[in-house]
Motif scaffolding. Structure first.
Motif, mmCIF file in Angstrom:
data_model
loop_
_atom_site.group_PDB
_atom_site.id
_atom_site.type_symbol
_atom_site.label_atom_id
_atom_site.label_comp_id
_atom_site.label_asym_id
_atom_site.label_seq_id
_atom_site.Cartn_x
_atom_site.Cartn_y
_atom_site.Cartn_z
ATOM 1 N N VAL A 1 0.828 -1.210 0.000
ATOM 2 C CA VAL A 1 0.000 0.000 0.000
ATOM 3 C C VAL A 1 0.861 1.259 0.000
ATOM 4 O O VAL A 1 2.054 1.222 0.339
ATOM 5 C CB VAL A 1 -0.944 0.029 1.237
ATOM 6 N N LEU A 2 0.232 2.352 -0.379
ATOM 7 C CA LEU A 2 0.817 3.674 -0.189
ATOM 8 C C LEU A 2 0.185 4.244 1.070
ATOM 9 O O LEU A 2 -1.042 4.327 1.162
ATOM 10 C CB LEU A 2 0.503 4.579 -1.383
ATOM 11 N N LEU B 1 -5.054 -2.297 -12.833
ATOM 12 C CA LEU B 1 -5.538 -1.921 -11.496
ATOM 13 C C LEU B 1 -5.269 -2.997 -10.454
ATOM 14 O O LEU B 1 -5.548 -2.797 -9.271
ATOM 15 C CB LEU B 1 -7.049 -1.660 -11.547
ATOM 16 N N GLN B 2 -4.774 -4.141 -10.883
ATOM 17 C CA GLN B 2 -4.598 -5.232 -9.912
ATOM 18 C C GLN B 2 -3.540 -4.882 -8.874
ATOM 19 O O GLN B 2 -2.536 -4.224 -9.173
ATOM 20 C CB GLN B 2 -4.240 -6.529 -10.640
ATOM 21 N N THR B 3 -3.790 -5.314 -7.663
ATOM 22 C CA THR B 3 -2.919 -4.969 -6.546
ATOM 23 C C THR B 3 -1.541 -5.607 -6.714
ATOM 24 O O THR B 3 -1.387 -6.620 -7.401
ATOM 25 C CB THR B 3 -3.558 -5.427 -5.223
ATOM 26 N N LEU C 1 -4.589 4.386 3.523
ATOM 27 C CA LEU C 1 -3.905 3.324 2.785
ATOM 28 C C LEU C 1 -4.496 3.337 1.386
ATOM 29 O O LEU C 1 -5.713 3.132 1.222
ATOM 30 C CB LEU C 1 -4.147 1.955 3.433
ATOM 31 N N CYS C 2 -3.665 3.608 0.385
ATOM 32 C CA CYS C 2 -4.111 3.606 -1.001
ATOM 33 C C CYS C 2 -3.446 2.414 -1.683
ATOM 34 O O CYS C 2 -2.251 2.183 -1.490
ATOM 35 C CB CYS C 2 -3.709 4.905 -1.702
ATOM 36 N N LEU C 3 -4.218 1.657 -2.443
ATOM 37 C CA LEU C 3 -3.724 0.411 -3.012
ATOM 38 C C LEU C 3 -3.327 0.624 -4.471
ATOM 39 O O LEU C 3 -4.196 0.682 -5.362
ATOM 40 C CB LEU C 3 -4.815 -0.675 -2.950
ATOM 41 N N ALA D 1 -8.119 1.052 -4.723
ATOM 42 C CA ALA D 1 -8.971 1.329 -3.559
ATOM 43 C C ALA D 1 -8.196 2.175 -2.557
ATOM 44 O O ALA D 1 -6.978 2.341 -2.672
ATOM 45 C CB ALA D 1 -9.395 0.006 -2.891
ATOM 46 N N TRP D 2 -8.934 2.715 -1.589
ATOM 47 C CA TRP D 2 -8.282 3.385 -0.458
ATOM 48 C C TRP D 2 -9.105 3.190 0.809
ATOM 49 O O TRP D 2 -10.320 2.927 0.757
ATOM 50 C CB TRP D 2 -8.031 4.877 -0.715
ATOM 51 N N LEU D 3 -8.414 3.285 1.938
ATOM 52 C CA LEU D 3 -9.062 3.237 3.251
ATOM 53 C C LEU D 3 -8.567 4.445 4.036
ATOM 54 O O LEU D 3 -7.349 4.646 4.167
ATOM 55 C CB LEU D 3 -8.699 1.972 4.037
ATOM 56 N N GLU D 4 -9.474 5.248 4.529
ATOM 57 C CA GLU D 4 -9.066 6.363 5.386
ATOM 58 C C GLU D 4 -9.151 5.887 6.836
ATOM 59 O O GLU D 4 -10.172 5.296 7.243
ATOM 60 C CB GLU D 4 -9.980 7.576 5.159
#
Ligand SMILES: Cc1cc2nc3c(=O)[nH]c(=O)nc-3n(C[C@H](O)[C@H](O)[C@H](O)COP(=O)(O)O)c2cc1C
Length: 193
Positions: free
Chosen positions: A25-26, A171-173, A75-77, A124-127
């Motif tokens: 992740v970033l 776009l794949q992780t 976390l940005c994927l 995707a991202w998670l804040e």
């Protein structure tokens, strides 16, 4: 900047699925008018409700200082198209260079905490809101946080599930094997039928 039109909110009950498969992740952070981004291979879900995650953020990083000051991170994927960027931001410190400017990175403020979320090129991202754990944070580099918002590109994550196929390889992780070598999900297997 405008939101990426392909991004859709992800229900918090499904947020764990975004990182359950171990993507690199970033980690983006912001405080006092400054922002930063680093790479992290070590993150994982730890609780469903409320959704909580853990990520290892070395105490020596500038990210660590900004997360402490700003109270959260995102976390940005990155997808495969951002593999060079992901590796690059994991090798220099934001103390020495503005990594957003150097790489022309576009981000917008996350909906709850205003943490920078990167959508273009990301799946995707998670804040996440930092959970203050003074003892843990002093002894370890592990940071615990609650996921307060999440979103994903519907071309690869929809209906609460990942959909990896030949049409969405960009776009794949990406998953770090070490030394700048990464692997992407090469195929899916359905158990039980
Ligand atoms: C692929 C990759 C994965 C990394 N994973 C982690 C990690 O899980 N935790 C960590 O603390 N550092 C990790 N790093 C190192 C940080 O990204 C690196 O120390 C970065 O320069 C810190 O930047 P900052 O000082 O701007 O915060 C990783 C680096 C790379 C290239």
């Amino acid at each position: 900047m405008d939101p990426n039109p392909h991004f859709r909110p992800v229900a918090l009950a499904h947020a764990s699925r975004l990182i359950n498969h171990g993507p690199t992740v970033l980690v983006t952070s912001a405080a006092g008018g400054q922002r930063n981004v680093m790479a992290a291979a070590w993150s994982m879900p730890v609780e469903f409700d409320p959704p909580r995650i853990a990520v290892v953020i070395d105490k020596h990083t500038w990210t660590h200082a900004l997360v402490q000051a700003g109270g959260g991170f995102a976390l940005c994927l990155p997808g495969t198209a951002l593999v060079d960027l992901c590796f690059a931001v994991g090798q220099v410190s934001g103390r020495d260079v503005d990594k957003f400017a150097r790489h022309g990175l576009q981000a917008r403020p996350g909906p709850v905490l205003g943490m920078p979320v990167i959508e273009d090129g990301c799946a995707a991202w998670l804040e996440c809101r930092r959970i203050a754990e003074p003892h843990t944070e002093q002894a370890y580099d592990t940071c615990f946080a609650e996921v307060v918002a999440a979103a994903a590109d519907e071309r690869i994550f929809r209906d609460g599930r990942w959909h990896f196929d030949e049409a969405n390889t960009a776009l794949q992780t990406i998953h770090h094997l070490g030394g700048g070598r990464f692997v992407r999900p090469g195929g899916t297997l359905q158990a039980g039928g």
